[in-house]
Design a protein around this motif. Structure first.
Motif, PDB file in Angstrom:
ATOM      1  N   UNK A 135     -77.118  15.894  28.827  1.00 39.20           N
ATOM      2  CA  UNK A 135     -78.460  16.235  28.362  1.00 39.20           C
ATOM      3  C   UNK A 135     -79.403  16.308  29.553  1.00 39.20           C
ATOM      4  N   UNK A 136     -80.401  17.185  29.444  1.00 37.27           N
ATOM      5  CA  UNK A 136     -81.369  17.447  30.507  1.00 37.27           C
ATOM      6  C   UNK A 136     -82.488  16.411  30.415  1.00 37.27           C
ATOM      7  N   UNK A 137     -82.846  15.809  31.567  1.00 39.94           N
ATOM      8  CA  UNK A 137     -83.877  14.767  31.570  1.00 39.94           C
ATOM      9  C   UNK A 137     -85.090  15.134  32.414  1.00 39.94           C
ATOM     10  N   UNK A 138     -85.100  16.337  32.981  1.00 40.44           N
ATOM     11  CA  UNK A 138     -86.272  16.788  33.728  1.00 40.44           C
ATOM     12  C   UNK A 138     -86.336  18.311  33.677  1.00 40.44           C
ATOM     13  N   UNK A 139     -87.547  18.884  33.725  1.00 41.71           N
ATOM     14  CA  UNK A 139     -87.660  20.344  33.628  1.00 41.71           C
ATOM     15  C   UNK A 139     -87.063  21.071  34.820  1.00 41.71           C
ATOM     16  N   UNK A 194     -86.509  12.591  26.855  1.00 42.66           N
ATOM     17  CA  UNK A 194     -86.824  11.387  27.613  1.00 42.66           C
ATOM     18  C   UNK A 194     -86.070  10.192  27.044  1.00 42.66           C
ATOM     19  N   UNK A 195     -85.948   9.165  27.874  1.00 43.20           N
ATOM     20  CA  UNK A 195     -85.306   7.930  27.436  1.00 43.20           C
ATOM     21  C   UNK A 195     -86.270   7.094  26.598  1.00 43.20           C
ATOM     22  N   UNK A 196     -85.729   6.456  25.572  1.00 43.80           N
ATOM     23  CA  UNK A 196     -86.476   5.492  24.795  1.00 43.80           C
ATOM     24  C   UNK A 196     -86.099   4.078  25.204  1.00 43.80           C
ATOM     25  N   UNK A 197     -86.714   3.111  24.575  1.00 44.11           N
ATOM     26  CA  UNK A 197     -86.439   1.695  24.853  1.00 44.11           C
ATOM     27  C   UNK A 197     -85.316   1.221  23.943  1.00 44.11           C
ATOM     28  N   UNK A 198     -84.112   1.106  24.502  1.00 39.74           N
ATOM     29  CA  UNK A 198     -82.954   0.718  23.682  1.00 39.74           C
ATOM     30  C   UNK A 198     -83.086  -0.703  23.151  1.00 39.74           C
ATOM     31  N   UNK A 257     -82.771   8.190  18.781  1.00 34.99           N
ATOM     32  CA  UNK A 257     -83.418   7.501  17.669  1.00 34.99           C
ATOM     33  C   UNK A 257     -84.203   8.524  16.865  1.00 34.99           C
ATOM     34  N   UNK A 258     -84.882   8.089  15.845  1.00 35.42           N
ATOM     35  CA  UNK A 258     -85.564   9.021  14.951  1.00 35.42           C
ATOM     36  C   UNK A 258     -86.834   9.602  15.565  1.00 35.42           C
ATOM     37  N   UNK A 259     -87.229   9.104  16.730  1.00 35.14           N
ATOM     38  CA  UNK A 259     -88.371   9.666  17.444  1.00 35.14           C
ATOM     39  C   UNK A 259     -87.944  10.716  18.461  1.00 35.14           C
ATOM     40  N   UNK A 260     -86.654  11.049  18.481  1.00 38.57           N
ATOM     41  CA  UNK A 260     -86.162  12.044  19.422  1.00 38.57           C
ATOM     42  C   UNK A 260     -86.012  11.520  20.835  1.00 38.57           C
ATOM     43  N   UNK A 261     -85.931  10.209  21.004  1.00 38.82           N
ATOM     44  CA  UNK A 261     -85.734   9.595  22.317  1.00 38.82           C
ATOM     45  C   UNK A 261     -84.270   9.204  22.493  1.00 38.82           C
ATOM     46  N   UNK A 262     -83.773   9.341  23.713  1.00 38.39           N
ATOM     47  CA  UNK A 262     -82.391   8.969  24.011  1.00 38.39           C
ATOM     48  C   UNK A 262     -82.317   7.455  24.179  1.00 38.39           C
ATOM     49  N   UNK A 263     -81.553   6.801  23.318  1.00 42.21           N
ATOM     50  CA  UNK A 263     -81.387   5.351  23.435  1.00 42.21           C
ATOM     51  C   UNK A 263     -79.977   4.981  23.881  1.00 42.21           C
ATOM     52  N   UNK A 264     -79.105   5.970  24.067  1.00 40.88           N
ATOM     53  CA  UNK A 264     -77.754   5.671  24.518  1.00 40.88           C
ATOM     54  C   UNK A 264     -77.035   6.918  24.997  1.00 40.88           C
ATOM     55  N   UNK A 276     -62.242   9.662  15.674  1.00 35.27           N
ATOM     56  CA  UNK A 276     -63.289   8.736  15.253  1.00 35.27           C
ATOM     57  C   UNK A 276     -62.875   7.975  13.999  1.00 35.27           C
ATOM     58  N   UNK A 277     -63.029   6.657  14.043  1.00 29.41           N
ATOM     59  CA  UNK A 277     -62.850   5.823  12.853  1.00 29.41           C
ATOM     60  C   UNK A 277     -64.138   5.058  12.557  1.00 29.41           C
ATOM     61  N   UNK A 278     -65.245   5.557  13.149  1.00 31.81           N
ATOM     62  CA  UNK A 278     -66.533   4.948  12.867  1.00 31.81           C
ATOM     63  C   UNK A 278     -66.923   3.820  13.802  1.00 31.81           C
ATOM     64  N   UNK A 279     -66.224   3.684  14.929  1.00 37.06           N
ATOM     65  CA  UNK A 279     -66.584   2.670  15.917  1.00 37.06           C
ATOM     66  C   UNK A 279     -66.713   3.354  17.274  1.00 37.06           C
ATOM     67  N   UNK A 280     -67.940   3.711  17.609  1.00 40.49           N
ATOM     68  CA  UNK A 280     -68.219   4.367  18.877  1.00 40.49           C
ATOM     69  C   UNK A 280     -69.203   3.546  19.689  1.00 40.49           C
ATOM     70  N   UNK A 281     -69.230   3.801  21.008  1.00 42.26           N
ATOM     71  CA  UNK A 281     -70.060   3.000  21.900  1.00 42.26           C
ATOM     72  C   UNK A 281     -70.886   3.905  22.806  1.00 42.26           C
ATOM     73  N   UNK A 282     -72.184   3.620  22.875  1.00 48.18           N
ATOM     74  CA  UNK A 282     -73.107   4.359  23.734  1.00 48.18           C
ATOM     75  C   UNK A 282     -73.753   3.387  24.705  1.00 48.18           C
ATOM     76  N   UNK A 283     -73.679   3.704  26.005  1.00 47.27           N
ATOM     77  CA  UNK A 283     -74.327   2.845  26.997  1.00 47.27           C
ATOM     78  C   UNK A 283     -75.835   2.872  26.791  1.00 47.27           C
ATOM     79  N   UNK A 284     -76.442   1.693  26.670  1.00 45.61           N
ATOM     80  CA  UNK A 284     -77.853   1.577  26.327  1.00 45.61           C
ATOM     81  C   UNK A 284     -78.738   2.260  27.371  1.00 45.61           C
ATOM     82  N   UNK A 285     -79.794   2.908  26.887  1.00 47.92           N
ATOM     83  CA  UNK A 285     -80.675   3.678  27.764  1.00 47.92           C
ATOM     84  C   UNK A 285     -81.385   2.817  28.792  1.00 47.92           C
ATOM     85  N   UNK A 286     -81.647   1.556  28.480  1.00 46.39           N
ATOM     86  CA  UNK A 286     -82.329   0.707  29.456  1.00 46.39           C
ATOM     87  C   UNK A 286     -81.452   0.405  30.662  1.00 46.39           C
TER      88      UNK A 286
END
Length: 514
Positions: A135-139, A194-198, A257-264, A276-286
């Motif tokens: 994903x792109x994080x700067x213009x 943009x990143x959100x606060x995970x 998240x529902x605000x359109x911020x990347x949290x992971x 997928x069996x419903x257990x996935x992991x995303x590295x926290x945005x913080x």
């Protein structure tokens, strides 16, 4: 997408991932518990419920953020599989090992493509393609993805939601968090997120995952935050667990998240079959955002280094030391480094770092890593039943481990340097000494760069090493070193003996004279 088989998952995590209660869950339980323990748990009021019900559609959110999500295709040169390689039955104790090295019939578990990894000396070469997301994080074209998506790639191509494609180059990567930053050149500003606060995400919150699963192109899946603060096997792990469908090819894609911020950043799955069996992991945005900032600024990470070995404080240890709670990190060893210089001792229990309480070793490691290199921090330890205040100037972990480059003093261009025997050296200053984790009083020459084809590299020297003697005489300047080399040549010697210190530990190295 990294696939953690059930066996691998349990081995790597020591069952802690299944059994640990995340702090978010504990905090939520504490805040929702009724004042009267005999009363049932109260449901949120109607106003709160109206905000927590499943949205009628995620379409607006998908439409809002999808232009910043990209597909990533990499091309690399690998060795073709050799016929007659070992064939192991599924479930063999060595099957995971051979998957990692790409033996026939056992594709690697963390590759996005279908081609096995190279192995076998002299194997013929072939081109291999792999797929992932980002994903792109700067213009101006900075793109975040997983390191394992682009690791070893010769070419990287970015496909945008519009169908446009651009080549990308690697800005920097960090294998400890599996994060990489890429850059594309675009004439027009690019849509970005943009990143959100995970740390604000709660178990039960809705999340949206976007990416390129199984090479099928752009895809959206939804779910909830299933757990927080999960640790798999990495030092700096802080994963958000989600039941949003994540599959191979989703690696490096964003979790919104529902605000359109990347949290992971979607990184790994727990699955016995690769799907997928419903257990996935995303590295926290913080965690990710700090890594991205450093990779953008320096091309590598610059983590703080305390210079201690630590273990958890169990209740038995707490009782034996007279501690009120089983918290903090117990020091088991203090090798030469920042903590030793400040007077820390084995047996100390670190209870506070930079003004905040230390919960456990994992908490301490992450906070030290986030602290500025070369700056003094306040540390409180419990010693013989009493608190002891220490002020410790943190070193840089990468240099202590021999994986970093460009020690401070080389960035400004003002520091005089010299290239000798396949390395670039400069006088050691107090600021550089603090960064590499040695005493500010130490004198010598710091190795800034090492030619991988040179004599210094052959002898194992690395950036951050400090040369304190040459020809069994102290060296504090470039002129000293050059004089020792000249004396060795005049005496007919083919090499010069140097005393080299790495993280304070000394060893002698004989470097051949050019």
């Amino acid at each position: 997408m990294k696939n953690l088989s059930a066996r691998h998952y349990l081995t790597a995590s020591g069952l802690a991932l299944l059994m640990a209660v995340s702090p978010a869950v504990a905090q939520q339980s504490a805040t929702t518990a009724p004042a009267n323990a005999n009363q049932p748990l109260a449901a949120p009021d109607s106003a709160a419920r109206s905000q927590q019900v499943m949205p009628e559609s995620f379409a607006d959110l998908v439409e809002q953020v999808s232009p910043a999500v990209v597909n990533i295709t990499t091309t690399s040169t690998v060795a073709s599989p050799l016929a007659g390689g070992p064939q192991l039955p599924e479930g063999s104790p060595f099957s995971d090992l051979f998957r990692d090295f790409g033996f026939p019939g056992m594709p690697p578990q963390d590759d996005e493509g279908d081609s096995p990894r190279p192995f076998g000396r002299g194997a013929p070469e072939q081109r291999s393609n792999a797929l992932g997301s980002g994903f792109v994080v700067s213009p101006d074209g900075l793109i975040v993805t997983n390191n394992h998506v682009i690791d070893g790639a010769d070419q990287i191509e970015i496909e945008f939601f519009s169908g446009k494609t651009l080549p990308a180059k690697v800005v920097g990567k960090d294998d400890k968090t599996d994060i990489a930053v890429l850059k594309v050149d675009s004439k027009d500003p690019l849509p970005f997120v943009k990143f959100g606060d995970s740390d604000k995400s709660r178990v039960g919150d809705w999340v949206l995952a976007l990416g390129n699963p199984l090479g099928q192109g752009f895809s959206a899946t939804t779910g909830i935050v299933s757990a927080r603060n999960r640790a798999l096997s990495g030092t700096y792990d802080d994963f958000i667990q989600t039941d949003a469908a994540i599959n191979r090819g989703n690696s490096g894609g964003p979790l919104f998240n529902m605000d359109g911020e990347v949290i992971g950043v979607n990184t790994a799955i727990l699955s016995p079959n690769g799907g997928s069996i419903g257990i996935g992991f995303s590295m926290a945005s913080n965690v990710v955002s700090k890594v991205v900032d450093q990779l953008e600024a320096y091309g590598e990470t610059r983590r703080g280094w305390l210079g201690v070995k630590i273990q958890p404080v169990t209740q038995d240890i707490a009782d034996s030391l007279g501690l009120a709670d089983a918290k903090g990190a117990m020091v088991t060893d203090v090798p030469t480094g920042p903590a030793a210089d400040a007077g820390m001792k084995a047996g100390d229990v670190i209870t506070s770092f930079a003004g905040g309480d230390v919960k456990d070793p994992r908490d301490l490691v992450r906070r030290v890593a986030d602290a500025p290199v070369g700056e003094a921090v306040d540390v409180v330890v419990q010693r013989e039943g009493k608190p002891v205040d220490l002020k410790i100037t943190l070193g840089r972990r990468e240099l202590a481990e021999g994986t970093g480059t460009n020690p401070a003093g080389n960035d400004s261009g003002a520091q005089s340097t010299s290239q000798l025997m396949g390395m670039t050296v400069a006088p050691l200053t107090p600021d550089v000494a603090a960064e590499i984790g040695v005493s500010r009083e130490m004198q010598g020459l710091v190795v800034q760069e090492v030619d991988p084809e040179g004599a210094a590299a052959d002898k194992g020297l690395q950036p951050g090493d400090v040369i304190t003697e040459a020809g069994q005489q102290p060296v504090t300047s470039l002129a000293d070193l050059e004089a020792r080399i000249a004396e060795a040549r005049k005496g007919g010697r083919k090499s010069v003996l140097m005393l080299v210190r790495r993280a304070g530990e000394p060893r002698f190295v004989a470097l051949p004279i050019d």
